[in-house]
Scaffold this motif. Structure first.
Motif, PDB file in Angstrom:
ATOM      1  N   UNK A 118      78.070  53.503  29.273  1.00 22.88           N
ATOM      2  CA  UNK A 118      76.686  53.850  30.214  1.00 22.88           C
ATOM      3  C   UNK A 118      75.485  54.944  29.118  1.00 22.88           C
ATOM      4  N   UNK A 119      74.765  53.891  29.694  1.00 27.39           N
ATOM      5  CA  UNK A 119      73.403  54.166  28.882  1.00 27.39           C
ATOM      6  C   UNK A 119      72.575  55.533  29.145  1.00 27.39           C
ATOM      7  N   UNK A 120      71.872  56.662  28.413  1.00 25.98           N
ATOM      8  CA  UNK A 120      71.751  57.647  28.881  1.00 25.98           C
ATOM      9  C   UNK A 120      70.303  57.899  29.854  1.00 25.98           C
ATOM     10  N   UNK A 121      70.432  58.977  30.269  1.00 29.84           N
ATOM     11  CA  UNK A 121      69.079  58.254  31.504  1.00 29.84           C
ATOM     12  C   UNK A 121      67.878  58.501  30.817  1.00 29.84           C
ATOM     13  N   UNK A 122      67.803  58.961  29.718  1.00 31.28           N
ATOM     14  CA  UNK A 122      66.381  59.630  29.158  1.00 31.28           C
ATOM     15  C   UNK A 122      67.007  59.223  27.351  1.00 31.28           C
ATOM     16  N   UNK A 123      66.229  58.519  26.682  1.00 35.70           N
ATOM     17  CA  UNK A 123      66.840  58.975  25.572  1.00 35.70           C
ATOM     18  C   UNK A 123      65.126  57.682  24.654  1.00 35.70           C
ATOM     19  N   UNK A 124      65.437  59.233  23.349  1.00 30.10           N
ATOM     20  CA  UNK A 124      63.715  59.028  23.147  1.00 30.10           C
ATOM     21  C   UNK A 124      64.293  58.845  20.764  1.00 30.10           C
ATOM     22  N   UNK A 125      63.637  58.043  20.741  1.00 30.29           N
ATOM     23  CA  UNK A 125      63.497  58.164  19.345  1.00 30.29           C
ATOM     24  C   UNK A 125      62.242  57.851  18.581  1.00 30.29           C
ATOM     25  N   UNK A 126      62.862  58.636  18.004  1.00 30.31           N
ATOM     26  CA  UNK A 126      61.294  58.771  16.290  1.00 30.31           C
ATOM     27  C   UNK A 126      59.747  59.075  16.864  1.00 30.31           C
ATOM     28  N   UNK A 127      59.623  59.823  18.165  1.00 24.86           N
ATOM     29  CA  UNK A 127      58.863  59.646  18.638  1.00 24.86           C
ATOM     30  C   UNK A 127      57.832  60.443  18.405  1.00 24.86           C
ATOM     31  N   UNK A 128      56.463  60.342  17.915  1.00 23.80           N
ATOM     32  CA  UNK A 128      54.751  60.631  17.371  1.00 23.80           C
ATOM     33  C   UNK A 128      54.122  60.969  17.911  1.00 23.80           C
ATOM     34  N   UNK A 129      53.559  61.670  18.274  1.00 22.58           N
ATOM     35  CA  UNK A 129      52.472  62.094  18.494  1.00 22.58           C
ATOM     36  C   UNK A 129      51.602  63.253  17.925  1.00 22.58           C
ATOM     37  N   UNK A 130      50.080  63.365  18.655  1.00 21.91           N
ATOM     38  CA  UNK A 130      49.123  64.187  18.496  1.00 21.91           C
ATOM     39  C   UNK A 130      49.727  65.624  18.265  1.00 21.91           C
ATOM     40  N   UNK A 131      50.862  66.396  16.942  1.00 22.79           N
ATOM     41  CA  UNK A 131      50.946  67.761  17.083  1.00 22.79           C
ATOM     42  C   UNK A 131      52.756  67.770  17.959  1.00 22.79           C
ATOM     43  N   UNK A 132      53.321  66.663  17.927  1.00 19.75           N
ATOM     44  CA  UNK A 132      54.803  66.267  18.343  1.00 19.75           C
ATOM     45  C   UNK A 132      55.354  65.347  16.849  1.00 19.75           C
ATOM     46  N   UNK A 133      56.914  65.413  16.530  1.00 16.61           N
ATOM     47  CA  UNK A 133      57.178  65.053  16.077  1.00 16.61           C
ATOM     48  C   UNK A 133      57.538  64.550  14.459  1.00 16.61           C
ATOM     49  N   UNK A 134      58.347  63.556  14.174  1.00 19.57           N
ATOM     50  CA  UNK A 134      59.482  62.898  14.627  1.00 19.57           C
ATOM     51  C   UNK A 134      59.986  63.952  15.088  1.00 19.57           C
ATOM     52  N   UNK A 135      60.282  62.800  16.505  1.00 16.44           N
ATOM     53  CA  UNK A 135      61.820  64.184  17.092  1.00 16.44           C
ATOM     54  C   UNK A 135      63.077  62.561  17.595  1.00 16.44           C
ATOM     55  N   UNK A 136      63.534  62.881  18.310  1.00 16.55           N
ATOM     56  CA  UNK A 136      64.798  62.244  18.687  1.00 16.55           C
ATOM     57  C   UNK A 136      65.757  63.038  19.943  1.00 16.55           C
ATOM     58  N   UNK A 137      65.602  62.470  21.035  1.00 19.34           N
ATOM     59  CA  UNK A 137      66.557  63.574  21.713  1.00 19.34           C
ATOM     60  C   UNK A 137      67.002  62.726  22.928  1.00 19.34           C
ATOM     61  N   UNK A 138      68.514  62.884  23.872  1.00 17.39           N
ATOM     62  CA  UNK A 138      68.778  61.685  24.640  1.00 17.39           C
ATOM     63  C   UNK A 138      69.117  62.519  26.249  1.00 17.39           C
ATOM     64  N   UNK A 139      68.791  62.808  27.354  1.00 17.98           N
ATOM     65  CA  UNK A 139      69.485  63.094  28.439  1.00 17.98           C
ATOM     66  C   UNK A 139      69.812  62.325  29.501  1.00 17.98           C
ATOM     67  N   UNK A 140      71.213  62.928  29.720  1.00 15.80           N
ATOM     68  CA  UNK A 140      71.591  62.317  30.266  1.00 15.80           C
ATOM     69  C   UNK A 140      71.405  62.668  32.045  1.00 15.80           C
ATOM     70  N   UNK A 141      71.995  61.586  32.393  1.00 11.03           N
ATOM     71  CA  UNK A 141      71.894  62.213  34.678  1.00 11.03           C
ATOM     72  C   UNK A 141      72.254  62.880  34.627  1.00 11.03           C
ATOM     73  N   UNK A 142      71.442  64.082  35.580  1.00 13.38           N
ATOM     74  CA  UNK A 142      71.695  65.590  36.240  1.00 13.38           C
ATOM     75  C   UNK A 142      72.533  66.505  35.092  1.00 13.38           C
TER      76      UNK A 142
END
Length: 204
Positions: free
Chosen positions: A4-28
């Motif tokens: 099953x896919x993770x609830x929230x998946x983040x891959x190589x996220x870049x923004x002002x003052x943030x990143x790059x970073x990857x993280x995953x959050x499961x339901x609950x």
């Protein structure tokens, strides 16, 4: 069996003052993010909520963020900032009629006065506004809650009430990403804790 896919998946996220970073959050799951002021914690929450521009891949239950309308994404991945916005005079005007029974029940659980919904926002304390902002978000049933210092203005008793509600939320499958400066709170609440430094995340 297909995983099953993770609830929230983040891959190589870049923004002002943030990143790059990857993280995953499961339901609950409950994640805590710690770090010094200015490390990028609040900016990360804004990036996840699609309130600030950024690059990278963000998915909700396997669906790419760019397939959602911005308003729909922010309803499903909802940010409760440290100082939430209030656009009407009365507290009750910030809640839809269909939410009021739930909101009033949650207000009682979070130790707010019985007449809190009838009060004007201008007379509320910081702690009352914090709890009401959390109730306002929870009542809309998002899939992910992004919380920026949700108990910073609360005493220990009110903090415990908020933490109990968040545990209940996660038990219903809501994923929680919480910024906190309180190491003890992170130990109590988080399934995993990360430290942010200069916009980058590392496991604590």
């Amino acid at each position: 069996m297909t995983p099953q896919p993770q609830l929230l998946s983040v891959e190589e996220l870049n923004g002002f003052g943030v990143g790059p970073l990857s993280i995953a959050l499961a339901a609950g799951e409950r994640l805590a993010i710690m770090g010094a002021s200015g490390a990028g914690k609040s900016l990360l929450l804004r990036l996840l909520a699609d309130l600030d521009p950024g690059e990278g891949k963000v998915l909700l239950a396997g669906e790419a963020r760019d397939t959602f309308a911005a308003t729909e994404w922010r309803r499903r991945v909802m940010l409760v900032p440290a100082q939430a916005g209030w656009w009407a005079t009365a507290v009750e005007d910030h809640f839809e009629a269909s939410m009021m029974d739930t909101a009033e029940a949650m207000a009682a659980r979070l130790l707010l006065p019985p007449d809190i919904m009838k009060r004007e926002v201008r007379v509320l304390s910081t702690g009352e506004r914090q709890r009401l902002a959390l109730i306002r978000a929870w009542a809309r049933r998002p899939e992910v809650l992004l919380l920026d210092e949700p108990t910073s203005g609360l005493d220990p008793v009110a903090t415990a009430a908020v933490e109990a509600l968040l545990v209940e939320c996660s038990g219903e499958g809501i994923g929680i990403v919480m910024v906190t400066h309180d190491a003890m709170q992170a130990r109590r609440m988080a399934d995993r804790t990360f430290t942010m430094d200069k916009g980058r995340l590392s496991a604590a």
